[in-house]
Every structure is written in structure tokens, then in C-alpha cells.
Design an enzyme around this catalytic site. Structure first.
Site, PDB file in Angstrom:
ATOM      1  N   LYS A 119      -7.980  60.646-115.732  1.00 20.35           N
ATOM      2  CA  LYS A 119      -6.887  59.881-116.314  1.00 20.35           C
ATOM      3  C   LYS A 119      -5.584  60.686-116.295  1.00 20.35           C
ATOM      4  O   LYS A 119      -4.538  60.173-115.866  1.00 20.35           O
ATOM      5  CB  LYS A 119      -7.270  59.514-117.751  1.00 20.35           C
ATOM      6  CG  LYS A 119      -6.562  58.328-118.316  1.00 20.35           C
ATOM      7  CD  LYS A 119      -7.265  57.895-119.596  1.00 20.35           C
ATOM      8  CE  LYS A 119      -7.506  59.113-120.473  1.00 20.35           C
ATOM      9  NZ  LYS A 119      -8.399  58.886-121.583  1.00 20.35           N
ATOM     10  N   THR A 149      -4.952  63.293-114.428  1.00 22.76           N
ATOM     11  CA  THR A 149      -4.637  63.518-113.021  1.00 22.76           C
ATOM     12  C   THR A 149      -3.889  62.321-112.441  1.00 22.76           C
ATOM     13  O   THR A 149      -2.892  62.469-111.733  1.00 22.76           O
ATOM     14  CB  THR A 149      -5.953  63.767-112.249  1.00 22.76           C
ATOM     15  OG1 THR A 149      -6.639  64.853-112.859  1.00 22.76           O
ATOM     16  CG2 THR A 149      -5.693  64.062-110.796  1.00 22.76           C
ATOM     17  N   ARG A 160      -0.428  64.548-123.623  1.00 23.20           N
ATOM     18  CA  ARG A 160      -0.733  65.291-124.841  1.00 23.20           C
ATOM     19  C   ARG A 160      -0.857  66.786-124.586  1.00 23.20           C
ATOM     20  O   ARG A 160      -1.175  67.213-123.484  1.00 23.20           O
ATOM     21  CB  ARG A 160      -2.067  64.784-125.431  1.00 23.20           C
ATOM     22  CG  ARG A 160      -1.957  63.426-126.067  1.00 23.20           C
ATOM     23  CD  ARG A 160      -3.328  62.859-126.343  1.00 23.20           C
ATOM     24  NE  ARG A 160      -4.042  62.576-125.106  1.00 23.20           N
ATOM     25  CZ  ARG A 160      -5.315  62.267-125.029  1.00 23.20           C
ATOM     26  NH1 ARG A 160      -6.049  62.219-126.105  1.00 23.20           N
ATOM     27  NH2 ARG A 160      -5.864  62.009-123.857  1.00 23.20           N
ATOM     28  N   LYS A 199     -16.120  75.781-120.672  1.00 26.84           N
ATOM     29  CA  LYS A 199     -15.077  76.018-119.690  1.00 26.84           C
ATOM     30  C   LYS A 199     -14.223  74.761-119.661  1.00 26.84           C
ATOM     31  O   LYS A 199     -14.728  73.654-119.496  1.00 26.84           O
ATOM     32  CB  LYS A 199     -15.742  76.238-118.331  1.00 26.84           C
ATOM     33  CG  LYS A 199     -14.919  77.060-117.396  1.00 26.84           C
ATOM     34  CD  LYS A 199     -15.765  77.566-116.240  1.00 26.84           C
ATOM     35  CE  LYS A 199     -14.860  78.092-115.149  1.00 26.84           C
ATOM     36  NZ  LYS A 199     -15.521  79.035-114.275  1.00 26.84           N
ATOM     37  N   ALA A 226      -8.644  61.289-130.779  1.00 20.38           N
ATOM     38  CA  ALA A 226      -8.646  59.898-130.332  1.00 20.38           C
ATOM     39  C   ALA A 226      -9.698  59.070-131.069  1.00 20.38           C
ATOM     40  O   ALA A 226      -9.849  57.889-130.793  1.00 20.38           O
ATOM     41  CB  ALA A 226      -8.872  59.830-128.833  1.00 20.38           C
ATOM     42  N   PHE A 263      -9.550  58.664-124.308  1.00 21.71           N
ATOM     43  CA  PHE A 263     -10.820  57.979-124.050  1.00 21.71           C
ATOM     44  C   PHE A 263     -10.634  56.766-123.122  1.00 21.71           C
ATOM     45  O   PHE A 263      -9.694  56.710-122.339  1.00 21.71           O
ATOM     46  CB  PHE A 263     -11.493  57.559-125.352  1.00 21.71           C
ATOM     47  CG  PHE A 263     -11.906  58.708-126.244  1.00 21.71           C
ATOM     48  CD1 PHE A 263     -12.274  59.941-125.716  1.00 21.71           C
ATOM     49  CD2 PHE A 263     -11.945  58.545-127.624  1.00 21.71           C
ATOM     50  CE1 PHE A 263     -12.671  60.988-126.544  1.00 21.71           C
ATOM     51  CE2 PHE A 263     -12.343  59.595-128.452  1.00 21.71           C
ATOM     52  CZ  PHE A 263     -12.697  60.800-127.905  1.00 21.71           C
ATOM     53  N   PHE A 306     -12.402  60.380-104.796  1.00 19.85           N
ATOM     54  CA  PHE A 306     -13.174  61.619-104.687  1.00 19.85           C
ATOM     55  C   PHE A 306     -13.613  61.765-103.239  1.00 19.85           C
ATOM     56  O   PHE A 306     -13.877  60.764-102.562  1.00 19.85           O
ATOM     57  CB  PHE A 306     -14.401  61.575-105.602  1.00 19.85           C
ATOM     58  CG  PHE A 306     -14.127  62.022-107.004  1.00 19.85           C
ATOM     59  CD1 PHE A 306     -13.285  61.287-107.829  1.00 19.85           C
ATOM     60  CD2 PHE A 306     -14.689  63.189-107.511  1.00 19.85           C
ATOM     61  CE1 PHE A 306     -13.020  61.687-109.128  1.00 19.85           C
ATOM     62  CE2 PHE A 306     -14.437  63.601-108.815  1.00 19.85           C
ATOM     63  CZ  PHE A 306     -13.609  62.854-109.621  1.00 19.85           C
ATOM     64  N   TRP A 308      -5.082  63.499-106.069  1.00 12.75           N
ATOM     65  CA  TRP A 308      -5.792  64.756-106.308  1.00 12.75           C
ATOM     66  C   TRP A 308      -5.722  65.629-105.053  1.00 12.75           C
ATOM     67  O   TRP A 308      -5.426  66.824-105.142  1.00 12.75           O
ATOM     68  CB  TRP A 308      -7.259  64.464-106.671  1.00 12.75           C
ATOM     69  CG  TRP A 308      -8.037  65.686-107.071  1.00 12.75           C
ATOM     70  CD1 TRP A 308      -8.129  66.235-108.311  1.00 12.75           C
ATOM     71  CD2 TRP A 308      -8.815  66.523-106.219  1.00 12.75           C
ATOM     72  NE1 TRP A 308      -8.908  67.359-108.295  1.00 12.75           N
ATOM     73  CE2 TRP A 308      -9.342  67.568-107.021  1.00 12.75           C
ATOM     74  CE3 TRP A 308      -9.122  66.512-104.843  1.00 12.75           C
ATOM     75  CZ2 TRP A 308     -10.163  68.569-106.510  1.00 12.75           C
ATOM     76  CZ3 TRP A 308      -9.934  67.520-104.329  1.00 12.75           C
ATOM     77  CH2 TRP A 308     -10.442  68.531-105.163  1.00 12.75           C
TER      78      TRP A 308
END
Lengths: 558, 558
Positions: free
Chosen positions: B73, B75, B96, B107, B275, B303, B383, B411
């Protein structure tokens, strides 16, 4: 005549862009990481690039034992810095950062006073550049990782009754002094007794102020003892694998902060460890870097010379390879009067006799400082009500001790008022007569170090300590900590451990109630009295009156 | 082909001085308060000076229910912002701030991914400009003042069993969830049950993100309920006189932070409320200011759309007078497959049928968003392993729902990859067909508001709640809180309250376990499931591997 308040003067400051201030020290703007237009951090590259330069002169400002009358140590530090610049010397001031929490208790704050201040005053008393918040985060990350280690199986076999690492907040919050954590069931861990200190009391703070670079910082963080096993063997922060992440959190906090005086001269404001359980000086990295950039670096130490100067010499200078060229001992006529037995309410009336009587305190500090091999000059920080006869009484007393006292009016007049002091300090420093040596060698036993300070600085007859304490010190010696200096935690109001004993007491004893090992900071703390590491708020905290006014300015903080 | 990691790409960023980024939005450098060379806060004077300008178009990026496959989201938000700039629109991103604590657990970190990121990434995941530290300080000052009030006599007659104001730390520390404070005797106060949340769960955070200016901030802080008396009457932060000092502590935190995307386009990163128990959007002040400076503002909500977009519309837009012009719903082929029943390990294999099946989740979100009167476009965040047949399956499904799905490759390719999406979004927004209206009127009863969301958004048959909860809601209505919106706290993984129920479930019930009044933030929280407000660290926290490498770069954080 109505005086302007510190905050009124600070708000009228004609601040220059921080890049212009940096330029005075030869720092290119690319090496200044700005925080707003009036604060900046110095880049690590720049610090590295000046390491081989020769050092300027180091001037330590310290004081008599503090009294409610006020001494003005920071004010004199700033005033002297401005004075040196005014007489044509390239000078820089190095002082400590303020803790945020206490500002919401008693009306407080300020960085200097009158026309000898460092600005921006409001921000220096609030979040500033976030250094203390970074210390809070790093400290509490380690705490969370310790409890987390125990939660997931306790492979290190930590005795949960012997976790010595507490948590910290930069807040006066007595409710957190003594708590039980991990209540609420299986998912929350193993309940245990714990507590919070104020951030400035963190060993991380002391380490940040003694570390020479990030590698040294990480090593020292790893060296910290956080708990003991049932067999009393120590568990280190390194065992918890927290030292790397803590160093990452402290990366920016390690870089000295540059600000300016009201007269637009450079000042580094960096670090602020407690002056009782820690050594109470600004960071080594700020002082050593300033010495590469300025001909004169004027810095200060916490409390009176018995605590502050002693630790500056025996801990900071010893560890950082520094040697002061001259010490300025700040005294006020008012404080002399209080040491001479006058109550605060009666300070307004001239009382030469009380001044003369109170000078005994000053005299002993002069003698003590000289015993480190460093020349000393007394600065009489002028207050409006001081009479000429009172000032002369101090002058004469100091002359009788083979030193010199100079009246300094930096509070009222800035550098014009401190020019005489600056000239004398410069003369002394340039003569190069200082033969600095710490009070005791590294090799001396820990208990003997405590005795040496108690007898030679406090002029006590003896040090009292239970066998348990003596045994503990012996154990630490056996574990290889015997070469550490000691950090004395006692009242700042007296040479003795009795805060009501003013002047220059003799024949007293120094009882050591407890000893603590700050293995990362690199000193053994000897606690000789009640030491409060988490303050509380008063009945009417100043926070109740702190607010923004219609112009967006902060009211009630000062 | 080996992909570069997010951090590798971020480190190679060709960042421009933040003043150049500000200039793209017409912000003079005197109005940017720099934090380093690549971050700045916007001055209040500048914000005030643009208040009367017309608004640009507001684009909300939201998503399907999150799955372990990842949706991207942020990205997509960043990629769309860059895409709009690339096609000649003046666009700005609003997202945010990240919470520091969780980075030391799993990580984590990052702000976007691949070639659609906001930088400086490391700093945004550490202390950034100190906003969250300021919130921690303000929150804990209030906590200290409450216990201090009780300590000094408790004039307000607080029932110490009913202090609802907890403390906060920006740290994952399960040991602090449930504690007893003020142990240790008279000087430390009255022992009581207490606890800590993570800073992002603080009501102060929600308030900072909803307040329109500092005066509104202080009013809302004063409105917070911190405790109850024995007669159940509320005690407000205003009664404790903490609101002024808290506002002072939050003064700088209220100013939006400007940073840049990898393509040197402006991005505001400001605020980060939970959220679930809060509304999960960046600050109103950042969004409203950005709308004055850019023709397009691309922002996101937490979310999936059932929680994030619903709260964005019903809480943030309602309260701030905002109206989105277009909603971008982010979906991935992988997430569709997981919604269609494929396990994470099997996502690599083509499975058009599973994609088709999983689209039911997407379809319901499209329908829901349209019910707010706002046009929606689906962004298929590409992707590398997605097959053409799978992508086509999503496209066809979305077309069958009367909307359009656009493949976006930001991306991998930055703005070149998102140009199609940007063009379509611009077309839709410029047509001006949005007729935004919140889902329910202010006047509706609190329980009916919960029912409306449960039935119209979650498609539940009923809301289950004890009489106690219904009575509580009635009491709040009688006290004048009936006009507040509700803030739903439920699992983000399903339309239902059962996290394992993927797709588009129907026939389920929504049990309300608890309701809370956030009187300062201005919403009633309905808790429908386990909500964790203080995370713990995993068995091997990522902190163990976080460290500085020899080049001074941070390793292990991402």
C-alpha cells in the site's frame, strides 16, 4: 531599575544562522547537520578530520559549595567565553545539556543568565536535538531485551532477583521508582521487582559522555553489567546482544551540538550525566573536538569543586587525556555570606564580617584545586546588591591565599563585564605553568582511592564502611576493575556528608553506604548519603503554568 | 536477475537538499526548519499563510484485507505520487511515520519498497524528527501529574482504582503491560495497578493527527478523560492542568515533516496512530496543508479498506472537512491467490482459478468504497512472478464489477511503471464525479453507528453486545458524546472478527467486547477482538543483529 528576565533577554537575542557560528570555528556548512536554523550537530567526518590538530587551552569553571543564593557557574562559563572572544581570542564554550523532566517540577531551565546566556534557551530546555530521548530509547531497549531473554527461556541463567538494569524516563515521576513488572499472567513474563530512574542517571548517559567515538561507545555499552546469576557472576549487556542496536540508536546523539551565546560566539552543548552517581561533565567528544577548533575552550563541572572539579580531574581528564590550563573558581558575595551564617532572607544587608567568615569555604577549594597542579583564579560573579566593601573582603581573602579574585559583571554587561577576568585567565593559561596530575594513580586500591579523596579533598578524618563494602571492592579488584577511578556520590552542599555543615569543616567522617560498579562508564561509585535517582514533582508543579501564549511563545518554563 | 534490497536502493538515492524539494511546493527555505539536510518541518507561519488557497485533488490509497503475501500500500502510494509528477501533475505524498519500537522486534522498517520509496529510510525508522518522543514525553508528563495529584492530597477525589490513563514507551516491552506502581513506601505514593502501551497507541497520537492547529490540540488534550471518581464522574486532563505543558511539548511535533521520494518528489510523513483503537491515518494538518500546495495529494489509510478506508472517510474526512476525489484499491495477484485458498509456500505457481476465487474479497471492497460516493480504481501492484493470465483474471473480475484494474510496476520501475495508473487516476479525479458522504450521520445513536458499519461494510448479520456495553453507550450519549463517530477495533485480516475467514464472508456476527471513549480524539472505540496495545519481542529480536558496519551504515534494521 527593572531587570529583564533571562527569558526576555533570550527572546531578544539577535541570533545568527548556525552556519555563521560554525564558520567562526572553521566548520564548513556541509559538516553541520542543522536542527532548525539555530542548532546543528557536527558531522563525524569533520571530527575525524581535525583529530591531529594541536589543542587549544582548556579552562575549567568550577565553584564553591552551592548555596540557595546561587553561584552562576554556567553564567560565568558563558560570560568568560564571550569575554575571551571580546579580547580577541578564539574561544568556545562547552556545557551540559539540560534534562527535560525537572523543568516541569520546579520553575527552572535556563542556560546561563542575564547577558551571559546560550540560545535557543527554550529548545535547550525541551527536546533540543533529541539526545536524551535517544538515551532513553537505548536504555529501555536493553531493559526490554533482558526481560525478553528471561521470558524465552533465560539461557543466560539470570537470577531475576538480581537484575540491576532499571528503566529510565526523562520525567519526574516518583510513582515509577519502585514497581513490580510482568504482572498479568504467562504472556507478560515473570513478575519481578524493578524501577525507573530519570534519564540523566542512566549509565548510558555517562558512557556517551566518556566515549571517544562510536566504536568505543559500543564497547563500553557491551561492558555494562545488567544482572547477576545465582553464583553472582555478572551478565553483561554484550551477553544480551543489545550493544549494537543501542549504538545505532545513539549514533546521532554522539555528535556534539553547536549553538551560540547571546554574543554569537560558538558553544557546544552536549551530554549531561548526573553529578553524584556519575561524573557530571559534558561529553569528552565535545571538549576534545572544541580543543581542536578554538584557542580557548571554557567548560564547567557539576556542583562545587569538591565533587565537580575532583571528578573532572580524576575521571574525565584522566580518561580522555585532558589537562586543564587554568581553573576559574566562581564565588559570589551572597554565597560567602550564607557560608558565613547569614540566612537567605537577610542577604540584602551588607555584612562584611559574614563574608570574611564564609571565605573559609572558598579558601579550601582554592587549595584543593592547586593540589592538582593547576593555577586557579577566583571569579566574583557580581550581583547588583554587592557592596564594594564586601567585594574587597573576598579579594583580600583570596590574595591572602596566594591567588587572585576578579570581579566579573558578565550577567549585567556580557563580555564588557568579563573582559578583566578573560584577560587574567588568558595570561595565566599562556604562561603554561599548569602541571596537571590526577590525585591518585590508577594502581591505587579502590578503598584507598575513596580515602584519598575523603582526606585530601573533603578533609575528613576517616572513611567508614562495612566489611561487606570493603569485600565488594576487593572482589572488583580481583575481577580486574581495580584500576578504575572512583566516583563519589555525596551531598553537594558541604565538604562533609552533612548538607548543613557549611564553611570548611574538619574532623568529620565519610560513611560509604553502598558501592556500585559502572563497568561500562568505567568507574566505581561510592555512595555516601541519600541519592535520589528519580525525582518527584512538587505540590504545585510548574507544568501547571507552562503554556503557549497567544504569540506562540512558551510561558511558565522559566 | 538479482534484485537489490530496499535498503540498497535507498542508500543509492540521489537525494536533493530538502530546500529544493520544498521549492517544488513553493515553500521558501525560511519556512523549512531543517533536521539534517534531507528532512524539514514546515513552519506554522507558512501553514497559516496558505489556508485560504483552493484545495488540490485528494487520492486515497487503500487495499484488500492484508495477507502474509504483502500488498504494498505504501509502495503504491509513493509510486502513484511519483507517477503523477512524471505525467506533469504537481503531486505530493502524505504517509504515516513509523514506530521505533517494533523495528527491534521483527526485521521491519521501510517506507515503501523497491523504486517507490521515501528517504531517508534509516532515519524515518529511528528517531526521525523526534515527534514520537515528544508524544511519549507529553503522555508521561500527564501520567506523572495524575499520580502527583493523588500523592499531594487528591483534591479531585480520583478513585485510584479507576485511573484509565496509562503510560507509554515507543518500545516492544511486554513486561510493562501490567505493573504495580508507587511501591516502596510513603515517599513513592499510593500503590496501584497500572501499565504501559506503545506510544502509537496513545490518545495523544490520535489527537495530534486530528487537531487542526495548536489551539485545537490543547483543547482536545484537555478533553481527554484520565480517571473516574467513586461516583463514576470523569476527571479530565484539563482538571490535572496538564494540557498547557503537553501542548508546549508537542509544539514542534505538530509541524508536518517534509522528505522526498527516490525521484525527488515531495512527501509529508507525519503522525502514525494505531489503526485499530485509533483511526490509522497521517495527520490532518499534513493532508490539509499538502492540499493547498499540490494539485494532487496521494495518501493512505491503515490495514484493508474495511478498517482503514472506513475510518479515513467516517473519522478523518468527516472531522477535517475533507472529501476524496478517487480511491485506489491496491491488490496483488499473490494476495488474491491467498484469499483464494493458496498457502504462502505455494504462491510461486500459476493458479488462475485461485486468483478468480480470491477476487471476492476485492469485489466487496470495491462495492464498499463506492458506497461512500467515491470512484474507485484497482491498482495491481506487480510482483515479478505474476503471470499474464493471472493479471488478466483480476482485470476481468474488476471490469465485471464496473470498475477498472490497472497493472502498476512502480516497485521495479518507479514512475515509468506507474504512469498508466497515474493517468487514469488523474482522469477520474479531474472529471469531478465524486459525491463523497460519510456512511452515517453524526446524529445516529452510537450503537446504531456500530451496527451500520458492521452490516454495510463487514456484511455481518448482527452486532452482539452485553447490556453493560449498550448502557455505557447510552450514558455517553446522555453526556453529550452521542455525536462522535465510532472507531472499530477488529482483526485486519478478515471482514469478520475471525482472522482466518478470508474472502467475502457473510452471515457472521460482530461481538463488541468493550467500548472506550477517546473524548479528546473525538471517537468511541468499539473493541471486537483481542487488541494488543503493547507488543512483545520475539525469541530472537532483530535488535540482536542491528549494528553499525565499518562504513557507519546501519545493518540489520531492514
Amino acid at each position: 531599575m527593572a531587570f529583564k528576565s533571562d527569558i526576555e533577554i533570550a527572546r531578544e537575542a539577535n541570533k545568527k544562522p548556525i552556519q555563521e557560528i560554525g564558520a567562526k570555528l572553521g566548520i564548513g556548512s556541509e559538516h553541520l547537520l542543522p536542527y532548525g536554523h539555530d542548532k546543528a550537530k557536527l558531522s563525524q567526518e569533520f571530527i575525524n578530520s581535525v583529530k591531529d590538530r594541536p589543542n587549544g587551552k582548556l579552562i575549567l569553571v568550577t565553584a564553591i559549595n552551592p548555596t540557595p543564593a546561587g553561584e552562576g557557574k554556567t553564567t560565568t562559563t558563558v560570560g568568560l567565553g564571550d569575554g575571551l572572544n571580546a579580547i580577541g581570542k578564539k574561544a568556545c564554550v562547552c556545557i551540559r545539556e539540560a534534562s527535560l523532566g525537572p523543568n516541569f517540577g520546579m520553575k527552572g531551565g535556563a542556560a546561563g543568565g542575564g547577558y551571559a546566556q546560550v540560545v535557543p534557551m527554550e529548545e535547550m530546555n525541551l527536546h533540543f536535538t533529541g539526545d536524551f530521548h535517544a538515551i532513553t530509547s537505548a536504555h529501555n531497549l536493553l531493559a526490554a531485551m533482558i526481560d525478553n531473554h528471561i521470558y524465552w527461556g533465560n539461557e543466560l541463567d539470570i537470577d531475576t532477583r538480581r537484575v540491576t538494569w532499571r528503566r529510565v524516563l526523562d520525567m519526574n515521576d516518583r510513582a515509577l521508582r519502585d514497581v513490580v513488572t510482568s504482572l498479568g499472567g504467562v504472556a507478560n513474563g515473570f513478575p519481578r521487582q524493578a524501577g525507573f530512574d530519570i534519564t540523566v542517571a542512566s549509565e548510558v548517559m555517562a558512557i556517551l559522555c566518556l566515549a571517544t567515538d562510536l566504536a568505543d561507545l559500543q564497547k563500553r555499552l557491551g561492558d555494562m553489567i545488567v544482572a547477576y546469576r545465582r553464583d553472582k557472576s555478572p551478565v553483561y549487556a554484550r551477553d544480551i546482544k543489545a550493544d549494537g542496536a543501542m549504538t545505532v540508536l545513539l549514533k546521532d546523539a554522539m555528535q556534539p551540538n553547536l549553538v551560540q551565546t547571546l554574543e554569537n560566539n560558538p558553544a557546544f552543548v552536549h551530554g549531561g550525566p548526573f553529578a553524584n552517581i556519575a561524573h557530571g561533565c559534558n561529553s569528552v567528544i565535545a571538549t576534545t573536538t572544541a580543543l581542536k577548533l578554538a584557542d580557548y575552550v571554557v567548560t564547567e563541572a557539576g556542583f562545587g569543586a569538591d565533587l565537580g572539579a575532583e571528578k573532572f580531574m580524576n575521571i574525565k581528564c584522566r580518561k580522555a587525556g585532558l589537562a586543564p590550563d587554568c581553573v576559574v573558581l566562581v564565588a559570589t558575595v551572597r554565597a560567602m555570606k550564607m557560608n558565613g551564617g547569614v540566612a537567605k532572607a537577610d542577604l540584602g544587608a551588607e555584612n562584611v564580617e559574614a563574608v570574611q567568615k564564609g571565605c573559609a569555604n572558598l579558601g579550601r577549594h582554592i587549595e584543593n584545586v592547586k593540589s592538582f597542579g593547576v593555577p586557579v583564579v577566583v571569579a566574583i560573579n557580581h550581583f547588583a546588591g554587592d557592596t564594594e566593601a564586601e567585594v574587597d573582603a573576598v579579594r583580600e581573602y583570596v590574595a591572602s591565599q596566594g591567588s587572585e579574585a576578579i570581579l566579573s559583571k558578565h550577567w549585567a554587561d556580557g563580555s564588557r563585564g568579563s573582559a578583566d577576568l578573560a584577560r587574567r585567565v588568558a595570561e595565566i593559561a599562556e604562561k603554561g605553568e599548569a602541571q596537571f596530575a590526577p590525585l591518585y594513580p590508577d594502581e591505587m586500591g579502590l578503598f584507598e582511592k575513596i580515602e584519598t579523596i575523603a582526606k585530601r579533598i573533603y578533609r575528613a578524618d576517616e572513611v567508614l564502611a562495612d566489611q561487606k563494602i570493603r569485600t565488594q571492592l576487593k572482589e572488583w579488584e580481583a575481577q580486574g576493575y581495580g584500576n578504575l577511578p572512583v566516583c563519589m556520590a555525596k551531598t553537594q552542599y558541604s565538604f562533609s556528608t552533612d548538607p548543613s555543615l557549611r564553611g570548611a569543616p574538619t574532623g568529620h567522617s565519610v560513611p560509604v553506604r553502598e558501592v556500585r560498579l559502572s563497568a561500562g562508564a568505567g568507574f566505581v561509585v561510592a555512595i555516601c548519603g541519600e541519592i535520589m535517582t528519580m525525582p518527584g514533582l512538587p505540590r504545585v508543579p510548574s507544568a501547571e503554568a507552562i503554556r503557549l501564549n497567544d504569540a506562540g511563545q512558551i510561558e511558565g518554563l522559566f
